[in-house]
Motif scaffolding. Structure first.
Motif, PDB file in Angstrom:
ATOM      1  N   UNK A 220       0.816  -1.216   0.000  1.00  0.00           N
ATOM      2  CA  UNK A 220       0.000   0.000   0.000  1.00  0.00           C
ATOM      3  C   UNK A 220       0.846   1.260   0.000  1.00  0.00           C
ATOM      4  N   UNK A 221       0.189   2.363  -0.327  1.00  0.00           N
ATOM      5  CA  UNK A 221       0.881   3.635  -0.442  1.00  0.00           C
ATOM      6  C   UNK A 221       1.394   4.175   0.868  1.00  0.00           C
ATOM      7  N   UNK A 222       0.679   3.947   1.972  1.00  0.00           N
ATOM      8  CA  UNK A 222       1.124   4.469   3.265  1.00  0.00           C
ATOM      9  C   UNK A 222       2.431   3.835   3.702  1.00  0.00           C
ATOM     10  N   UNK A 223       2.560   2.520   3.523  1.00  0.00           N
ATOM     11  CA  UNK A 223       3.820   1.853   3.852  1.00  0.00           C
ATOM     12  C   UNK A 223       4.944   2.344   2.948  1.00  0.00           C
ATOM     13  N   UNK A 224       4.630   2.543   1.670  1.00  0.00           N
ATOM     14  CA  UNK A 224       5.641   3.058   0.753  1.00  0.00           C
ATOM     15  C   UNK A 224       6.065   4.473   1.152  1.00  0.00           C
ATOM     16  N   UNK A 225       5.124   5.278   1.630  1.00  0.00           N
ATOM     17  CA  UNK A 225       5.467   6.619   2.112  1.00  0.00           C
ATOM     18  C   UNK A 225       6.454   6.545   3.272  1.00  0.00           C
ATOM     19  N   UNK A 226       6.260   5.582   4.188  1.00  0.00           N
ATOM     20  CA  UNK A 226       7.193   5.418   5.301  1.00  0.00           C
ATOM     21  C   UNK A 226       8.593   5.077   4.793  1.00  0.00           C
TER      22      UNK A 226
ATOM     23  N   UNK B  31      -5.345  -5.184  -1.189  1.00  0.00           N
ATOM     24  CA  UNK B  31      -6.013  -4.006  -0.636  1.00  0.00           C
ATOM     25  C   UNK B  31      -7.211  -3.594  -1.498  1.00  0.00           C
ATOM     26  N   UNK B  32      -7.170  -2.414  -2.104  1.00  0.00           N
ATOM     27  CA  UNK B  32      -8.252  -1.946  -2.958  1.00  0.00           C
ATOM     28  C   UNK B  32      -7.642  -1.270  -4.183  1.00  0.00           C
ATOM     29  N   UNK B  33      -8.484  -0.769  -5.063  1.00  0.00           N
ATOM     30  CA  UNK B  33      -7.973  -0.212  -6.318  1.00  0.00           C
ATOM     31  C   UNK B  33      -7.141   1.050  -6.090  1.00  0.00           C
ATOM     32  N   UNK B  34      -7.454   1.819  -5.048  1.00  0.00           N
ATOM     33  CA  UNK B  34      -6.654   3.008  -4.756  1.00  0.00           C
ATOM     34  C   UNK B  34      -5.230   2.619  -4.362  1.00  0.00           C
ATOM     35  N   UNK B  35      -5.110   1.563  -3.561  1.00  0.00           N
ATOM     36  CA  UNK B  35      -3.769   1.105  -3.175  1.00  0.00           C
ATOM     37  C   UNK B  35      -3.041   0.469  -4.352  1.00  0.00           C
ATOM     38  N   UNK B  36      -3.774  -0.213  -5.225  1.00  0.00           N
ATOM     39  CA  UNK B  36      -3.147  -0.709  -6.459  1.00  0.00           C
ATOM     40  C   UNK B  36      -2.506   0.437  -7.225  1.00  0.00           C
ATOM     41  N   UNK B  37      -3.233   1.552  -7.357  1.00  0.00           N
ATOM     42  CA  UNK B  37      -2.713   2.715  -8.087  1.00  0.00           C
ATOM     43  C   UNK B  37      -1.459   3.263  -7.409  1.00  0.00           C
ATOM     44  N   UNK B  38      -1.433   3.247  -6.067  1.00  0.00           N
ATOM     45  CA  UNK B  38      -0.262   3.735  -5.348  1.00  0.00           C
ATOM     46  C   UNK B  38       0.950   2.843  -5.596  1.00  0.00           C
ATOM     47  N   UNK B  39       0.729   1.535  -5.638  1.00  0.00           N
ATOM     48  CA  UNK B  39       1.842   0.608  -5.901  1.00  0.00           C
ATOM     49  C   UNK B  39       2.330   0.761  -7.342  1.00  0.00           C
TER      50      UNK B  39
ATOM     51  N   UNK C 169      -5.068  -7.877  -7.520  1.00  0.00           N
ATOM     52  CA  UNK C 169      -6.100  -8.461  -6.667  1.00  0.00           C
ATOM     53  C   UNK C 169      -6.560  -7.426  -5.646  1.00  0.00           C
ATOM     54  N   UNK C 170      -7.727  -7.638  -5.055  1.00  0.00           N
ATOM     55  CA  UNK C 170      -8.208  -6.765  -3.990  1.00  0.00           C
ATOM     56  C   UNK C 170      -8.786  -7.611  -2.861  1.00  0.00           C
ATOM     57  N   UNK C 171      -9.065  -6.943  -1.744  1.00  0.00           N
ATOM     58  CA  UNK C 171      -9.675  -7.625  -0.609  1.00  0.00           C
ATOM     59  C   UNK C 171     -11.041  -8.203  -0.973  1.00  0.00           C
ATOM     60  N   UNK C 172     -11.691  -7.636  -1.975  1.00  0.00           N
ATOM     61  CA  UNK C 172     -12.986  -8.173  -2.402  1.00  0.00           C
ATOM     62  C   UNK C 172     -12.873  -9.602  -2.904  1.00  0.00           C
ATOM     63  N   UNK C 173     -11.683  -9.993  -3.356  1.00  0.00           N
ATOM     64  CA  UNK C 173     -11.503 -11.373  -3.806  1.00  0.00           C
ATOM     65  C   UNK C 173     -11.691 -12.360  -2.663  1.00  0.00           C
ATOM     66  N   UNK C 174     -11.448 -11.923  -1.437  1.00  0.00           N
ATOM     67  CA  UNK C 174     -11.654 -12.790  -0.280  1.00  0.00           C
ATOM     68  C   UNK C 174     -13.113 -12.838   0.143  1.00  0.00           C
ATOM     69  N   UNK C 175     -13.908 -11.886  -0.357  1.00  0.00           N
ATOM     70  CA  UNK C 175     -15.300 -11.749   0.081  1.00  0.00           C
ATOM     71  C   UNK C 175     -16.211 -12.525  -0.852  1.00  0.00           C
ATOM     72  N   UNK C 176     -16.119 -13.847  -0.783  1.00  0.00           N
ATOM     73  CA  UNK C 176     -16.876 -14.726  -1.663  1.00  0.00           C
ATOM     74  C   UNK C 176     -17.711 -15.691  -0.831  1.00  0.00           C
ATOM     75  N   UNK C 177     -18.710 -16.231  -1.470  1.00  0.00           N
ATOM     76  CA  UNK C 177     -19.625 -17.126  -0.754  1.00  0.00           C
ATOM     77  C   UNK C 177     -18.876 -18.343  -0.224  1.00  0.00           C
TER      78      UNK C 177
END
Length: 464
Positions: free
Chosen positions: A242-248, A292-300, A270-278
């Motif tokens: 994620x972007x926050x860790x990269x900022x550190x 994570x999510x698409x925003x964090x993908x963009x940061x990476x 991939x995103x956390x939504x991939x884990x949210x399956x039936x």
């Protein structure tokens, strides 16, 4: 001069430059780069790209995973999968089992790997104890034998080290000229969130991701870089998500700390939504840190494009999904905390980055080669590998940049029974993998048995 092998007609990706030249190979080494070369064997690589063989410096193979739990890959299947995905060297971790010294663990891994590898391998160490034997005897001896990097964990009960222990390990790294790698997540914060989730009945696989949120990685990354600053050593922060860790990491660099950074395909695609399956299906995507999510993908992606990352690895850690010795372990369906952590990815790492990075204009060919091979070799002391250059091992992969593939389990060669990228479409595929001048994979199929072996390494080079 007559060479053992000549590769002709390809666009050749050398360090910092793409060249139209022939590659002359003799004795397993690259000896000539030029035009009109002669060889006992000639490979016509017209319309293909010659890349340095991929080096995946973060893989887990045949690693102890808890009572009754088995990794899906041994060295034969893992290195077969790696070679089919365009890799010529992989770097697995040696984890001591209970009651086993670090040197005993390394000997056991050598025995597992010997005669079973389609690629070359080079071991990292995992340090889970700071007893006098480990710090005073085993680590110095193993570093002297060419195992010049080791990993410490800030998470996982039974594996994590305290800050004081991490500083002790880093001090050995400073004295012996080794590189410390850190899995940066705050275990106490994770445990607090896991307990809270279970009390609320939130036990499905998706809660693995929700109980390991960005702040627990950000805080641990800050702490890891601060410890490296105190100890006066370089440090590699692995699988940044994620972007926050990269900022550190960027802030630590601005303070003068020698921090290197690694990321992986799961944090781009991939995103956390991939884990949210039936049902239990989300367990297929359980890994740490989680997607994570698409925003964090963009940061990476931005970090990759801007040169903030040094290496791109897979963190291949395979378990079978439909197996009580794998993801479907006892208790896994009752709580996410019992699902074995890790996903397969050594074979798909390079095609995903080539397709999403090079083909979509985010990365140049030379940046791709640096992130997937050249930087790994330099940082981890693989002096004979990682580049198409005179004197280097002839570890070369020929890519068809126009080949279209849909990633599915049935085209892969790992030991797992699924891929997290099922149905993912890519453009660009490795069609021939050459290890020290010897073809080991051609047109998607292994053509040799086990020519690979363990490679001792020199001192890490963390310069840029």
């Amino acid at each position: 001069m007559m060479h053992d092998l000549v590769i002709t007609g390809a666009r050749v990706v050398c360090p910092g430059v793409v060249s139209d030249c022939d590659i002359g190979i003799s004795g397993g080494k690259i000896v000539t780069l030029g035009a009109g070369l002669e060889g006992a064997e000639v490979i016509d690589a017209a319309a293909l790209i010659a890349m340095p063989g991929g080096i995946d410096s973060h893989v887990h193979i045949a690693q102890p995973s808890g009572p009754g739990i088995e990794m899906a890959d041994d060295f034969a299947s893992a290195t077969r999968s790696a070679a089919c995905g365009g890799n010529t060297t992989v770097m697995p971790f040696c984890l001591p089992e209970a009651g086993q010294t670090l040197r005993e663990a390394v000997a056991a891994y050598h025995a597992k790997a010997k005669g079973n590898c389609l690629t070359d391998v080079s071991f990292h160490l995992i340090v889970t104890s700071t007893d006098p034997v480990t710090l005073g005897q085993d680590l110095p001896a193993l570093i002297a034998q060419g195992l010049t990097s080791f990993k410490v964990f800030m998470t996982y009960q039974g594996m994590r080290l305290s800050d004081a222990e991490i500083l002790q390990v880093m001090d050995v790294a400073r004295e012996q000229g080794a590189l410390t790698m850190v899995h940066a997540e705050n275990e106490d914060a994770i445990e607090f969130l896991r307990d809270k989730a279970e009390r609320s009945g939130d036990t499905a696989p998706v809660h693995h991701a929700r109980t390991r949120p960005v702040p627990v990685e950000r805080e641990a990354t800050h702490r890891a870089t601060t410890l490296a600053e105190v100890a006066g050593v370089p440090v590699m922060i692995v699988h940044v998500s994620n972007g926050a860790a990269l900022d550190e990491i960027q802030r630590a660099k601005a303070r003068g700390v020698q921090v290197l950074a690694e990321t992986c395909p799961q944090y781009l695609t991939l995103t956390a939504d991939d884990l949210d399956r039936a049902g239990f299906d989300g367990a297929k995507w359980v890994c740490s840190p989680p997607p994570r999510d698409t925003a964090e993908q963009a940061a990476i992606w931005a970090g990759l494009e801007q040169g903030a990352f040094d290496v791109f690895s897979s963190d291949h850690c395979p378990f079978r999904f439909a197996d009580p010795a794998g993801k479907d372990a006892p208790g896994a369906r009752a709580s996410f905390r019992n699902i074995p952590n890790g996903i397969p990815g050594v074979e798909t790492r390079l095609p995903i980055l080539f397709s999403e990075g090079v083909r979509k204009g985010r990365l140049s060919l030379t940046a791709f080669a640096a992130l997937t091979a050249t930087n790994h070799a330099r940082i981890y002391g693989l002096k004979d590998k990682g580049a198409i250059a005179i004197g280097k091992d002839a570890d070369i992969v020929l890519w068809d940049p126009e080949a279209k593939r849909t990633i599915t389990q049935d085209i892969l060669h790992h030991g797992a029974d699924y891929t997290p990228w099922e149905g993912f479409e890519v453009t660009g595929w490795p069609v021939r993998t050459i290890l020290r001048g010897q073809t080991v994979v051609q047109d998607g199929a292994p053509v040799d048995s086990a020519p690979g072996g363990h490679v001792a390494r020199g001192a890490p080079d963390v310069s840029r």
